[in-house]
Design an enzyme around this catalytic site. Structure first.
Site, PDB file in Angstrom:
ATOM      1  N   MET A 221     -39.014 -19.946  -1.300  1.00 17.28           N
ATOM      2  CA  MET A 221     -40.078 -19.923  -1.009  1.00 17.28           C
ATOM      3  C   MET A 221     -41.066 -20.253   0.036  1.00 17.28           C
ATOM      4  O   MET A 221     -42.090 -19.681   0.866  1.00 17.28           O
ATOM      5  CB  MET A 221     -40.492 -19.542  -2.506  1.00 17.28           C
ATOM      6  CG  MET A 221     -40.461 -18.948  -3.508  1.00 17.28           C
ATOM      7  SD  MET A 221     -41.155 -19.770  -5.033  1.00 17.28           S
ATOM      8  CE  MET A 221     -43.031 -19.369  -5.452  1.00 17.28           C
TER       9      MET A 221
ATOM     10  N   ASP B 239     -46.662 -10.226   2.370  1.00 14.92           N
ATOM     11  CA  ASP B 239     -47.746  -9.769   1.550  1.00 14.92           C
ATOM     12  C   ASP B 239     -48.831 -10.085   2.938  1.00 14.92           C
ATOM     13  O   ASP B 239     -49.420 -11.385   3.039  1.00 14.92           O
ATOM     14  CB  ASP B 239     -48.301 -10.027   0.234  1.00 14.92           C
ATOM     15  CG  ASP B 239     -49.067  -9.133  -0.651  1.00 14.92           C
ATOM     16  OD1 ASP B 239     -49.313  -8.006   1.070  1.00 14.92           O
ATOM     17  OD2 ASP B 239     -49.178  -9.147  -1.221  1.00 14.92           O
TER      18      ASP B 239
ATOM     19  N   LYS C  17     -55.785  -9.185   4.066  1.00 18.13           N
ATOM     20  CA  LYS C  17     -55.945 -10.502   3.119  1.00 18.13           C
ATOM     21  C   LYS C  17     -57.197 -11.213   4.315  1.00 18.13           C
ATOM     22  O   LYS C  17     -56.708 -10.713   5.810  1.00 18.13           O
ATOM     23  CB  LYS C  17     -55.323 -10.926   2.810  1.00 18.13           C
ATOM     24  CG  LYS C  17     -54.102 -10.700   1.472  1.00 18.13           C
ATOM     25  CD  LYS C  17     -52.628 -11.424   1.193  1.00 18.13           C
ATOM     26  CE  LYS C  17     -52.359 -10.966   0.495  1.00 18.13           C
ATOM     27  NZ  LYS C  17     -52.839 -10.677  -1.263  1.00 18.13           N
TER      28      LYS C  17
ATOM     29  N   ASP D  77     -44.412 -14.803  -2.070  1.00 16.68           N
ATOM     30  CA  ASP D  77     -44.702 -13.576  -2.403  1.00 16.68           C
ATOM     31  C   ASP D  77     -43.716 -13.018  -2.921  1.00 16.68           C
ATOM     32  O   ASP D  77     -43.563 -12.361  -3.716  1.00 16.68           O
ATOM     33  CB  ASP D  77     -45.887 -12.291  -1.022  1.00 16.68           C
ATOM     34  CG  ASP D  77     -46.731 -11.673  -3.260  1.00 16.68           C
ATOM     35  OD1 ASP D  77     -47.360 -12.352  -3.345  1.00 16.68           O
ATOM     36  OD2 ASP D  77     -46.929 -10.305  -2.542  1.00 16.68           O
TER      37      ASP D  77
ATOM     38  N   GLU E 231     -50.297  -4.166  -4.133  1.00 15.31           N
ATOM     39  CA  GLU E 231     -49.245  -3.729  -3.807  1.00 15.31           C
ATOM     40  C   GLU E 231     -47.377  -3.870  -4.724  1.00 15.31           C
ATOM     41  O   GLU E 231     -46.671  -3.008  -5.205  1.00 15.31           O
ATOM     42  CB  GLU E 231     -47.838  -4.166  -2.512  1.00 15.31           C
ATOM     43  CG  GLU E 231     -47.590  -5.230  -1.899  1.00 15.31           C
ATOM     44  CD  GLU E 231     -47.956  -6.172  -2.465  1.00 15.31           C
ATOM     45  OE1 GLU E 231     -47.625  -7.487  -2.627  1.00 15.31           O
ATOM     46  OE2 GLU E 231     -49.245  -6.775  -2.715  1.00 15.31           O
TER      47      GLU E 231
ATOM     48  N   ARG F 248     -46.937  -4.236  -7.470  1.00 18.67           N
ATOM     49  CA  ARG F 248     -46.859  -3.487  -9.041  1.00 18.67           C
ATOM     50  C   ARG F 248     -45.971  -2.050  -9.281  1.00 18.67           C
ATOM     51  O   ARG F 248     -45.915  -1.848  -9.536  1.00 18.67           O
ATOM     52  CB  ARG F 248     -48.084  -3.339  -9.983  1.00 18.67           C
ATOM     53  CG  ARG F 248     -49.341  -2.623  -8.916  1.00 18.67           C
ATOM     54  CD  ARG F 248     -50.268  -2.918 -10.096  1.00 18.67           C
ATOM     55  NE  ARG F 248     -51.285  -4.470  -9.351  1.00 18.67           N
ATOM     56  CZ  ARG F 248     -52.365  -4.373  -9.744  1.00 18.67           C
ATOM     57  NH1 ARG F 248     -53.385  -4.159 -10.367  1.00 18.67           N
ATOM     58  NH2 ARG F 248     -52.700  -5.577  -9.685  1.00 18.67           N
TER      59      ARG F 248
END
Length: 485
Positions: free
Chosen positions: A168, A251, A258, A269, A330, A332
């Site tokens: 991460m 993302d 964003k 993400d 996105e 989902r």
């Protein structure tokens, strides 16, 4: 170096050592107790005192406050306070040894060697791969030999979470979809009972994963569908536990861009994919007797001329059409297709994890992972696992109330955002995912709030947290015991 625990003193104010502390104090003829008494008031929880030159084998000894002696499960806090105190103390003590640039440290098990090992190994972890100046490496070891199996188990749990933290934290140009998959494959290479499939874009296309592909097409990085099969059960035909993780390696929000402030954190993400894959690596290392399948749709969400546009309609693997009203919702879309695919495996349970919504962070902050589930049996197992690990979960609603807000859609079967926009955002996201689930034991873990750590968890440094990897491992371990009983 040596790290020893000391409990909050009862009425008389004298230091209450752990058994390892008592033994060491006898070794130095009571000097440790004397020095502690001279140093002022008794040590509070998480506070330390460092002594030099007490004993030749340990030139530096750190004494750490453990809080109350018989702390156990705290019903208000939903965790085992004793274990949390030990984790925090071990972490603080080991960091002090690191600051003294001592390469080895022995850690007092404080009555729970697994918790002590978790605290030590998690507390020392720091991502500094790309820095020329690095902190000295410290190797923590168990002080004494009585609890070596429990200590080793704690090391394995903590290393699993540290793997998720590493993935991460690493920059998005270092952990692309293919590099993520290769890193996990390399970690699993030594296990004969694990098969790793790195599925290319052509395979994703044949699977008709139109929702996943619609997100991936905005980026120059090709998507990958990572599939892991761990066969730990004696019977290879036993129904597996299926873990699904959102793997957006960066993302940007896509066309619904964003804000630039804090966008760099969106390298994490793919925290869902990182935690579920790390949990499987840990389960394999622990040789847990159950079958687990891991699924991670991996891609970037970027705003190119090929990217999804607000209002576009895409088709998921199960044939449902989705109106993409916000390209920053996105995760989902990836999960919709991965969850449909997860139903191919006759799963005992399907558990997905995703840094899905900012709304989850607003609701719970970093105190707990939000869990949406259609199964009380599954919820109980996750909840009980989280009490032990201290990496908590909290149940959230999956009401029909939220389903109506995603299925009342002008152009398609479902919309990827609730029609009242910001209201109950984490709940409408979960309701959307439920549209792609027919399994009777399914849980969705929204880990957006626990993605990073500032100072809330004392045994994690600042940065990406790798939560709730240990809870997923503990949950799998409990499930494996369940099938044996």
């Amino acid at each position: 170096g040596l790290v020893l625990g000391v409990y909050s003193s009862e009425k008389d104010g004298a230091a209450q050592f752990t058994s390892a502390g008592d033994a060491f104090d006898r070794l130095v003829s009571g000097k440790l107790r004397e020095l502690l008494a001279l140093c002022g008031p008794p040590l509070k929880k998480g506070k330390t005192r460092v002594f030099h030159g007490l004993y030749q084998d340990f030139p530096s000894v750190v004494v750490v406050g453990l809080g109350k002696k018989n702390a156990g499960i705290n019903d208000q806090e939903n965790w085992n306070e004793g274990k949390e105190n030990i984790r925090a103390a071990a972490a603080v003590g080991c960091r002090q040894i690191q600051d003294l640039e001592i390469p080895y440290v022995e850690v007092d098990p404080c009555g729970d060697a697994q918790a002590a090992a978790e605290g030590a190994v998690l507390g020392l972890h720091e991502y500094n791969e790309l820095k020329q100046k690095k902190k000295p490496v410290v190797t923590p070891q168990l002080h004494g030999s009585a609890e070596s199996a429990a200590w080793q188990k704690g090391v394995t749990y903590a290393e699993g979470q540290n793997l998720a933290r590493y993935l991460m934290e690493a920059p998005a140009n270092y952990i692309t979809p293919i590099k993520f998959a290769e890193h996990i494959e390399q970690k699993l290479r030594s296990f004969s009972n694990v098969k790793v499939h790195i599925r290319p874009e052509s395979w994703i296309t044949t699977q008709q994963m139109g929702a996943f592909l619609s997100v991936a097409k905005g980026s120059a990085e090709p998507p990958i569908f990572l599939e892991i099969h761990y066969s730990g059960s004696a019977n290879t035909n036993d129904s597996p536990l299926v873990f699904v993780g959102k793997g957006v390696t960066f993302d940007s929000g896509g066309i619904s861009l964003k804000p630039s402030s804090g966008m760099d954190a969106m390298r994490a993400d793919m925290g869902g994919a990182a935690t579920v894959c790390s949990a499987i690596v840990t389960a394999a290392a622990l040789n847990l007797p159950l079958n687990i399948i891991g699924l991670a749709p991996l891609c970037e969400n970027m705003p190119s001329g090929k990217a999804n546009k607000p209002g576009d309609v895409v088709r998921a693997k199960n044939g449902k059409t989705i109106q993409v009203d916000n390209t920053d919702a996105e995760g989902r879309l990836l999960l919709a297709d991965a969850l449909c695919y997860a139903h191919n495996f006759n799963a005992r349970a399907i558990v997905n994890a995703a840094t899905l919504t900012g709304a989850m962070d607003v609701a719970l902050g970093s105190a707990a992972t939000g869990v949406f589930t259609n199964s009380s049996w599954l919820w109980t197992h996750l909840y009980e696992a989280s009490i032990l690990t201290g990496d908590r979960v909290w149940r959230m609603p999956l009401f029909e109330h939220y389903t109506k807000q995603v299925t009342d859609c002008p152009l398609a079967d479902v919309s990827n955002i609730g029609k009242y926009s910001r209201a109950g955002g984490a709940c409408t996201a979960a309701a959307f995912l439920k549209e792609f689930v027919t399994a009777s034991h399914w849980a969705h873990l929204d880990i957006a709030g626990v993605m990073s750590n500032k100072d809330e968890v004392p045994y994690l440094r600042k940065g990406m947290a790798g939560r709730p990897t240990r809870t997923l491992v503990e949950f799998a371990a409990r499930l494996s015991q369940d099938s044996h009983n």
